[in-house]
Design a protein around this motif. Structure first.
Motif, short mmCIF file in Angstrom:
data_model
loop_
_atom_site.label_atom_id
_atom_site.label_comp_id
_atom_site.label_asym_id
_atom_site.label_seq_id
_atom_site.Cartn_x
_atom_site.Cartn_y
_atom_site.Cartn_z
N THR A 94 0.61 -1.26 -0.11
CA THR A 94 -0.09 0.52 -0.04
C THR A 94 0.99 1.75 0.04
OG1 THR A 94 0.02 0.33 2.69
CG2 THR A 94 -2.04 -0.78 1.08
N ASP A 95 0.45 2.50 -0.24
CA ASP A 95 0.68 3.43 -0.08
C ASP A 95 1.84 3.74 1.58
OD1 ASP A 95 0.57 3.77 -2.99
OD2 ASP A 95 -1.02 5.77 -2.18
N GLN A 96 1.26 3.57 1.96
CA GLN A 96 1.73 3.83 3.93
C GLN A 96 2.65 2.53 4.02
OE1 GLN A 96 1.05 6.16 6.79
NE2 GLN A 96 3.30 5.89 6.56
N PHE A 97 2.97 1.51 3.06
CA PHE A 97 3.84 0.19 3.18
C PHE A 97 4.92 0.88 2.48
CE2 PHE A 97 5.69 -3.18 1.14
CZ PHE A 97 6.37 -3.95 2.82
N LYS A 98 4.80 1.40 1.41
CA LYS A 98 5.55 1.99 0.68
C LYS A 98 6.86 3.05 0.90
CE LYS A 98 3.97 0.10 -3.99
NZ LYS A 98 3.61 1.08 -5.22
N LYS A 99 5.86 4.22 1.82
CA LYS A 99 6.54 5.98 1.97
C LYS A 99 6.98 5.01 4.19
CE LYS A 99 5.31 9.34 5.26
NZ LYS A 99 3.66 10.31 5.53
N ASP A 100 7.12 3.89 4.53
CA ASP A 100 7.38 3.75 5.62
C ASP A 100 8.76 2.91 5.37
OD1 ASP A 100 5.49 4.17 7.13
OD2 ASP A 100 4.70 2.00 7.76
N GLN A 101 8.64 2.40 3.94
CA GLN A 101 10.11 0.99 3.26
C GLN A 101 10.75 2.78 3.20
OE1 GLN A 101 11.03 -1.55 1.77
NE2 GLN A 101 10.13 -2.68 4.00
N LYS A 102 10.33 3.12 2.56
CA LYS A 102 11.44 4.34 2.39
C LYS A 102 11.76 4.67 3.18
CE LYS A 102 11.73 8.77 -0.45
NZ LYS A 102 10.83 9.64 -1.32
N GLU A 103 11.39 5.26 4.37
CA GLU A 103 12.06 6.18 5.59
C GLU A 103 12.63 5.32 6.52
OE1 GLU A 103 10.60 7.08 9.36
OE2 GLU A 103 9.48 8.13 8.06
N ALA A 104 12.73 3.48 6.31
CA ALA A 104 13.26 2.50 6.79
C ALA A 104 15.07 2.65 5.92
CB ALA A 104 12.54 1.33 6.57
N TYR A 105 14.54 2.77 4.51
CA TYR A 105 16.55 2.25 4.12
C TYR A 105 16.55 4.10 4.52
CZ TYR A 105 15.02 -2.19 1.78
OH TYR A 105 15.09 -3.47 1.87
N GLN A 106 15.75 5.55 4.48
CA GLN A 106 16.73 6.23 4.65
C GLN A 106 17.22 5.93 5.82
OE1 GLN A 106 13.58 8.83 4.29
NE2 GLN A 106 13.54 9.62 2.50
N ILE A 107 16.94 5.55 7.12
CA ILE A 107 17.71 5.58 8.07
C ILE A 107 18.51 4.73 8.43
CG2 ILE A 107 17.37 4.21 10.34
CD1 ILE A 107 14.54 4.76 10.19
N LYS A 108 18.32 3.43 7.91
CA LYS A 108 19.40 2.15 6.89
C LYS A 108 20.23 3.37 6.39
CE LYS A 108 20.48 -1.84 4.89
NZ LYS A 108 20.79 -2.44 3.73
N GLU A 109 20.92 4.00 5.09
CA GLU A 109 21.92 4.51 5.22
C GLU A 109 22.38 5.66 5.82
OE1 GLU A 109 20.20 7.22 2.26
OE2 GLU A 109 19.37 5.62 0.65
N VAL A 110 21.62 6.20 6.62
CA VAL A 110 22.15 6.84 8.12
C VAL A 110 23.62 5.83 8.52
CG1 VAL A 110 21.77 8.21 9.83
CG2 VAL A 110 20.53 8.29 7.96
N PHE A 111 23.03 4.91 9.11
CA PHE A 111 23.60 3.82 9.95
C PHE A 111 25.05 3.58 9.27
CE2 PHE A 111 19.85 2.07 12.77
CZ PHE A 111 20.36 2.68 13.77
N GLU A 112 25.01 3.10 7.37
CA GLU A 112 25.72 2.47 6.97
C GLU A 112 26.59 3.85 6.87
OE1 GLU A 112 23.80 1.41 3.55
OE2 GLU A 112 23.66 -0.81 4.52
#
Length: 115
Positions: A94-112
């Motif tokens: 869903t749109d919310q799922f995709k939005k949450d996934q996008k934010e999760a990958y942004q957080i992962k990028e910060v860790f990396e």
């Protein structure tokens, strides 16, 4: 430089989990970061992301097609932490799922960027 998300705040050498395994942790203690989807009925009842939901046809035939998008953080001492991006259970793709996934990958990028 401080980087702030709803569920986690990063500082120079540490991060504070606001939604998940709440508390302050050292970035230097992080061994691995994964973006995962946790099965709704197990959130908060078992170790973080022990029960994962995978995408695709199999996922949609299981019944409850909702999950929590988040990050599984494994520390050097093998402790597992959770950061939940989804504030409530979301349906796959869903749109919310995709939005949450996008934010999760942004957080992962910060860790990396720190590792």
């Amino acid at each position: 430089m401080k980087k702030t998300f709803r569920s986690v705040v990063f500082d120079q050498k540490s991060f504070e989990i606001k939604d998940g395994t709440t508390g302050m942790y050292q970035i230097s203690d992080v061994k691995k970061v994964s973006v995962l989807n946790e099965e709704t009925k197990f959130k908060g009842k078992t170790d973080p992301f022990l029960h994962q939901v995978l995408g695709g046809v199999t996922f949609l035939t299981i019944g409850d097609n909702k999950c929590y998008v988040g990050l599984k953080i494994k520390l050097n001492n093998d402790q597992v932490l959770a950061i939940y991006v989804s504030q409530k259970a979301v349906s796959y793709n869903t749109d919310q799922f995709k939005k949450d996934q996008k934010e999760a990958y942004q957080i992962k990028e910060v860790f990396e960027s720190y590792l």
